[in-house]
Design a protein around this motif. Sequence first.
Motif, short mmCIF file in Angstrom:
data_model
loop_
_atom_site.label_atom_id
_atom_site.label_comp_id
_atom_site.label_asym_id
_atom_site.label_seq_id
_atom_site.Cartn_x
_atom_site.Cartn_y
_atom_site.Cartn_z
N VAL B 154 0.67 -0.90 0.30
CA VAL B 154 -0.01 0.55 -0.03
C VAL B 154 0.98 1.72 0.13
O VAL B 154 1.56 1.24 0.56
N LEU B 155 1.04 2.44 -0.53
CA LEU B 155 1.39 3.37 -0.97
C LEU B 155 0.67 4.80 -0.52
O LEU B 155 1.30 5.53 -0.25
N GLN B 156 -0.46 4.62 -0.31
CA GLN B 156 -1.63 5.51 -0.08
C GLN B 156 -2.67 4.88 0.22
O GLN B 156 -3.53 4.11 -0.52
N PHE B 166 -4.53 -2.98 5.79
CA PHE B 166 -2.85 -2.83 5.39
C PHE B 166 -3.21 -1.43 4.69
O PHE B 166 -4.23 -1.36 3.82
N ALA B 167 -2.06 -0.81 5.47
CA ALA B 167 -2.27 0.61 5.36
C ALA B 167 -0.56 0.97 4.67
O ALA B 167 -0.16 0.30 4.12
N ARG B 168 -0.59 2.23 4.23
CA ARG B 168 0.64 2.92 3.98
C ARG B 168 1.89 1.29 3.59
O ARG B 168 1.63 2.06 5.25
N GLY B 169 2.55 1.31 3.85
CA GLY B 169 3.62 0.80 4.30
C GLY B 169 3.86 -0.59 4.04
O GLY B 169 4.56 -1.62 4.47
N ASP B 170 2.59 -0.76 4.64
CA ASP B 170 1.73 -3.02 4.28
C ASP B 170 1.86 -3.43 3.58
O ASP B 170 1.45 -2.45 2.18
N ILE B 171 2.68 -3.93 3.63
CA ILE B 171 2.76 -5.69 2.43
C ILE B 171 1.97 -6.77 2.91
O ILE B 171 1.97 -7.26 4.07
N GLU B 172 0.88 -7.21 1.47
CA GLU B 172 0.51 -8.30 2.10
C GLU B 172 0.92 -9.20 0.69
O GLU B 172 1.57 -9.06 0.03
N ILE B 173 1.22 -10.43 1.79
CA ILE B 173 1.88 -11.56 0.57
C ILE B 173 0.92 -12.65 0.55
O ILE B 173 0.67 -13.70 1.55
N ASP B 189 -9.09 7.62 -1.55
CA ASP B 189 -8.71 6.44 -3.00
C ASP B 189 -7.80 6.34 -2.39
O ASP B 189 -6.76 5.95 -2.01
N CYS B 190 -7.07 4.25 -2.80
CA CYS B 190 -6.21 3.90 -2.08
C CYS B 190 -5.25 3.49 -3.21
O CYS B 190 -5.99 2.96 -4.41
N ILE B 191 -4.20 3.42 -3.28
CA ILE B 191 -3.03 3.25 -4.56
C ILE B 191 -1.76 2.22 -4.12
O ILE B 191 -1.64 2.50 -2.94
N CYS B 192 -1.94 1.46 -4.29
CA CYS B 192 -0.83 -0.15 -4.65
C CYS B 192 -0.11 -0.12 -5.48
O CYS B 192 -0.65 0.11 -6.96
N LEU B 193 1.07 -0.67 -4.96
CA LEU B 193 2.07 -2.26 -5.70
C LEU B 193 1.96 -3.20 -5.07
O LEU B 193 1.41 -3.61 -4.90
N ALA B 194 1.83 -3.76 -6.93
CA ALA B 194 1.28 -5.48 -6.81
C ALA B 194 2.52 -6.25 -8.05
O ALA B 194 2.23 -6.05 -9.02
#
Lengths: 221, 216
Positions: B154-156, B166-173, B189-194
Motif C-alpha cells: 500500500v502506497l496511499q 493494510f495501510a501505507r507501507g504494509d505489504i500483503e503476501i 482512494d487507495c494506491i498499491c504496488l502489486a
Amino acid sequence: MFGHSYPVALDEREAVAVEARPQMRDVIGVSERTTKVGSETPDSAATWVNLMLRIRDQKDETAFVEMFGHFAPRVKAFLMRSGSDAATAEECVQEVMATVWHKAHLFDPSRASVATWVFTIARNKKIDALRKQRRPEPEELTWGPAAEPDQADVIGLQQESEQLGEAIASLPAKQRELIEKAYFGDLSHSEIAEQTGLPLGTIKSRIRLALERLRHAMDQK
Amino acid sequence: MTEINHHLTDELIMGYSAGTLPEAVNLIVATHVSMCDSCRAAVESYDAVGGAVIEQTEKVEVSDACLQGALDLIRNTAWAAPQVAPRAADPVIPAPLLDYVGGSLDDVKWRPVGMGVKQAILATSDEATARLLYIPAGVAVPDHSHEGMELTLVLQGAFQDEDGRFARGDIEIADSDLHHTPIADVSEDCICLAVTDAPLKFKGLLPRLAQPFLKI
C-alpha cells in the motif's frame, strides 16, 4: 593469488601513504601495519575499514591495491560461481573494485563491514552484467559529514560482522553449503531461511539502531 | 515513518539480498524497505551474511592486467557512475518506484479496468509482473485469480481483506490459494504496488498475441 606483489608503481605511492598515515592511524585501533603494501595482513574487519577511510579521505591508491589484493579474487570467485566465465568475471571485478573507490563516501561502517559493502556492489554488478536487469535499491539514507557515525557503533558493528562470519564458518558443512548456494545460485530461499538458523538477531538490532540514529540526524537537519 | 504492521518474509529478504529475485519482486522489496526500517535492517543483516560468504569463499586468481584495469578506472573520474540528479521526493511514491513510473504520480499512465479501478503495468523483466493499482475509496476489487504469489504494497490509503487491514507501507503476501476481495477504505482512494510472480494467463489466441504489444 593475493599476497603476491604488484609491480605497478607502488614505491612512489608508499611515500604518500606514510605521510597520510598519522591522521588516519588508530581510527579504530589498527596499527601502522596497514600501510605495508602487498603484504599479508590479518583479515580483521577493522583493517578493511581503515583502508576504506584512506580511500575515502585521501584517495590513497596504496590502500586500494591492498583492498584489491584481498577482495578481487573473492569477487571473481563469487561471479564465476554465479555462472560467469573467467574473462567476464575479471571485467566485472575491475568495475566492482573501481566502484568501491568511487563510492567510498557512501560506505557507512556503523551499518556494514567492508566485506558486506563489497558483496553488495558485486551482487549488483552480477544482476546488471550477468542477468541484464536493473536493480531497484531502497531510498538512500544519506548523511552529511556532521553525522559521522560514533566510533563505538563502528567497532560494535565490525565486531558483530566478524562474529557472524565465525558463526557461519562453524555451522555444519551442509548448512554452510545451503547458505553459499543461496548467495551464489538460485536455490529456493524458503528452506534456507527456515533451516539454517542464521544468528541474525544481534546484528539486526545493531543495524536498526544505526538507522534510527540516521533518521534522527536527518530529522534535525 | 508510519507504523507498519505487515512486513516482508525472511525468504523475500534473503532473496533480495542474494540478488536472485525477479526484477519486479526486487522493486516491491526495495519500495517497502524504503518505508520500513525494520525490514531495511533485516536486508542489511542478510547482506552481512553475503559479506561473510564472500569473505570465506575460495579465491580465484586475478591477473595483473585486471588490477591495472581497475587502477585505470579509479584514476578516471569520468568513469564513475553518472550521478542521477536526485528527484524531488514524492509523498506517495518512494524513490525506487519513481524510476519505474516516469518521475511522479502524475506521470503514471493509468488504464481503466472497471468499477473505477485503474492499473498501470510497469516495465520490468518478464519473470514477474509489477503494476500500480488505483482503487477509489470504498470500492472492492473484484475477486481476481492469479497463479503463484501475489505481493501487494500500500502506497496511499488502505484496504481491508480476509487477511486484515493494510495501510501505507504494509505489504500483503498472498499465495495462489488466497481468494481475496480487497476493499479500499472509504476515507481515501487507495494506491498499491502489486507484483505477481507468474505472467498472467490469457485465454484465446488473440489476447496472447496482443499481450506483448499491450503489455497487459
